[in-house]
Design a protein around this motif. Structure first.
Motif, short mmCIF file in Angstrom:
data_model
loop_
_atom_site.label_atom_id
_atom_site.label_comp_id
_atom_site.label_asym_id
_atom_site.label_seq_id
_atom_site.Cartn_x
_atom_site.Cartn_y
_atom_site.Cartn_z
N HIS A 208 -4.88 -15.44 48.85
CA HIS A 208 -4.24 -16.38 47.92
C HIS A 208 -4.81 -17.79 48.08
O HIS A 208 -5.15 -18.46 47.10
CB HIS A 208 -2.73 -16.38 48.17
CG HIS A 208 -1.96 -17.25 47.22
ND1 HIS A 208 -1.76 -18.60 47.43
CD2 HIS A 208 -1.37 -16.96 46.04
CE1 HIS A 208 -1.06 -19.11 46.43
NE2 HIS A 208 -0.81 -18.14 45.57
N ASN A 211 -8.50 -18.00 46.86
CA ASN A 211 -8.54 -18.01 45.39
C ASN A 211 -8.11 -19.36 44.83
O ASN A 211 -8.67 -19.84 43.86
CB ASN A 211 -7.67 -16.89 44.83
CG ASN A 211 -8.42 -15.56 44.74
OD1 ASN A 211 -9.46 -15.48 44.11
ND2 ASN A 211 -7.89 -14.54 45.38
N THR A 212 -7.11 -19.97 45.48
CA THR A 212 -6.64 -21.29 45.05
C THR A 212 -7.75 -22.33 45.21
O THR A 212 -7.93 -23.19 44.35
CB THR A 212 -5.39 -21.72 45.87
OG1 THR A 212 -4.35 -20.77 45.63
CG2 THR A 212 -4.91 -23.11 45.47
N LYS A 215 -10.08 -21.82 42.29
CA LYS A 215 -9.42 -22.23 41.04
C LYS A 215 -9.40 -23.74 40.89
O LYS A 215 -9.69 -24.28 39.82
CB LYS A 215 -7.98 -21.70 41.01
CG LYS A 215 -7.82 -20.31 40.48
CD LYS A 215 -6.36 -19.90 40.52
CE LYS A 215 -6.24 -18.38 40.53
NZ LYS A 215 -4.91 -17.93 40.96
N LEU A 216 -9.03 -24.43 41.97
CA LEU A 216 -8.94 -25.89 41.90
C LEU A 216 -10.31 -26.54 41.70
O LEU A 216 -10.41 -27.58 41.04
CB LEU A 216 -8.28 -26.45 43.15
CG LEU A 216 -6.75 -26.41 43.16
CD1 LEU A 216 -6.21 -26.91 44.48
CD2 LEU A 216 -6.17 -27.24 42.03
N VAL A 218 -12.60 -25.36 39.85
CA VAL A 218 -12.87 -25.24 38.41
C VAL A 218 -11.96 -26.16 37.59
O VAL A 218 -12.40 -26.88 36.69
CB VAL A 218 -12.69 -23.77 37.95
CG1 VAL A 218 -12.77 -23.65 36.44
CG2 VAL A 218 -13.75 -22.90 38.61
N GLN A 219 -10.67 -26.15 37.93
CA GLN A 219 -9.68 -26.90 37.14
C GLN A 219 -9.81 -28.41 37.32
O GLN A 219 -9.76 -29.17 36.35
CB GLN A 219 -8.26 -26.46 37.52
CG GLN A 219 -7.92 -25.05 37.07
CD GLN A 219 -6.63 -24.53 37.69
OE1 GLN A 219 -5.96 -25.23 38.46
NE2 GLN A 219 -6.28 -23.30 37.39
N LYS A 270 -18.03 -17.97 40.42
CA LYS A 270 -17.33 -17.79 39.14
C LYS A 270 -17.01 -16.33 38.89
O LYS A 270 -15.92 -15.98 38.42
CB LYS A 270 -18.18 -18.35 37.99
CG LYS A 270 -18.26 -19.87 37.98
CD LYS A 270 -19.26 -20.35 36.94
CE LYS A 270 -19.48 -21.86 37.06
NZ LYS A 270 -20.61 -22.31 36.21
N LEU A 273 -14.14 -15.32 41.21
CA LEU A 273 -12.87 -15.88 40.72
C LEU A 273 -12.38 -15.10 39.50
O LEU A 273 -11.17 -14.86 39.35
CB LEU A 273 -13.05 -17.36 40.36
CG LEU A 273 -11.81 -18.10 39.86
CD1 LEU A 273 -10.67 -18.04 40.89
CD2 LEU A 273 -12.14 -19.55 39.53
N ALA A 274 -13.30 -14.67 38.64
CA ALA A 274 -12.94 -13.89 37.45
C ALA A 274 -12.68 -12.41 37.78
O ALA A 274 -12.40 -11.61 36.89
CB ALA A 274 -14.05 -13.99 36.41
N GLU A 275 -12.77 -12.07 39.06
CA GLU A 275 -12.53 -10.71 39.57
C GLU A 275 -13.49 -9.69 38.98
O GLU A 275 -13.16 -8.52 38.79
CB GLU A 275 -11.07 -10.30 39.33
CG GLU A 275 -10.09 -11.19 40.09
CD GLU A 275 -8.64 -10.89 39.77
OE1 GLU A 275 -8.37 -10.12 38.83
OE2 GLU A 275 -7.77 -11.44 40.47
#
Length: 310
Positions: A208, A211-212, A215-216, A218-219, A270, A273-275
């Motif tokens: 978790h 992955n965070t 994600k951060l 990218v965001q 990427k 992250l996109a699995e």
């Protein structure tokens, strides 16, 4: 007249408590038992050896620093034998809750007849916001202290039991705990859930937190690593980690980044992250421990919130 011993969650809060001039001595619990191998026998020679080995290898803590900061304070705790009441100051997050369990386990063995009370910060108003002890005003701290929870023998036995499970080699036993609400640890259930989510997910081999981190990146599109760390610290919720722990996690994930100035993911990052693919084999290291369990011997199923043994 009864005497009090305060055990705090860190130096910053110890300094704050000293300024309030409340009665009692203060001991600082300087550990981060949420990371690295832990043994059930808190305070034993083998326990401290395992902890030093982990901290030295992963955080370059020197032996002299470990003795000065951690062991001296622990020995001071051992020498405080006269107090009738022991007050524990901890917070809602995983970092604090695991330390809290270890301290209670130690007290169960070594301070059988003391009254143990818990002051635990978290949800201090009607919002969903969670507060650390350091974020509370003197008035709020005083009010929290007045409402401190006196732990029953059943509470102490339960905390010790959860600590034993945390230190076992099988996290599935922790997963099967369902009776948290029968005891006076309001944040322990969520902290244990967060702990279980630290095992790699079936979907992409990252947990978790990892992955965070992706994600951060990218965001937030941080312009540099310092800004990135700031964003991670603001978004972590239940972990309670600091800069050094996030730095170490980012280092593990370095191949998934193309740049840190600005912070950008690589194409591989990427895809993971996109699995579209898994990074399990890229991270697999059989010497990574979470409590007593090997991190990469288990997978976390995000669809069922269950742990699987490999």
């Amino acid at each position: 007249m009864s005497s009090v011993l305060h055990i705090t969650n860190g130096d910053f809060f110890t300094d704050r408590l000293k300024k309030l001039h409340w009665k009692g001595d203060i001991i600082t619990w300087r550990e981060m038992l949420c990371e690295g191998k832990t043994l059930t026998s808190v305070g034993s020679e083998s326990f401290w050896k395992a902890r030093f080995d982990f901290l030295h290898k992963n955080y370059r803590i020197s032996k002299s620093s470990f003795i000065e900061k951690t062991l001296k304070e622990y020995r001071s705790l051992c020498n405080h034998k006269q107090q009738d009441e022991i007050v524990l100051w901890f917070e809602y997050d995983l970092f604090c809750q695991i330390n809290m369990l270890a301290v209670i386990s130690w007290l169960k063995t070594h301070r059988k007849y003391a009254q143990v009370s818990l002051v635990c910060s978290g949800k201090e108003d009607n919002s969903d916001r969670l507060f650390t002890l350091d974020q509370l005003s003197d008035e709020q701290l005083s009010a929290l202290y007045q409402k401190k929870i006196t732990l029953t023998q059943d509470d102490i036995e339960y905390a010790d039991y959860v600590w034993q499970l945390y230190c076992s080699d099988n996290p599935m036993r922790l997963e099967n705990l369902t009776d948290f609400d029968q005891y006076q640890f309001h944040y322990l259930s969520d902290a244990i859930k967060m702990h279980l989510q630290r095992f790699p997910s079936i979907r992409n081999g990252l947990n978790h937190m990892e992955n965070t981190i992706l994600k951060l990146a990218v965001q937030e599109k941080p312009s540099n690593k310092k800004e990135f760390l700031r964003a991670l610290l603001q978004n972590q919720n239940w972990l309670g980690f600091g800069n050094s722990q996030y730095n170490r996690a980012i280092l593990r994930l370095k191949p998934l980044f193309s740049s840190f100035n600005p912070v950008r993911l690589s194409n591989k990052g990427k895809d993971i992250l996109a699995e579209k693919t898994s990074y399990y084999s890229g991270l697999q290291d059989h010497e990574v421990y979470l409590g007593g369990a090997l991190k990469y011997s288990y997978l976390y199923n995000t669809d069922t919130d269950r742990i699987l043994k490999l």
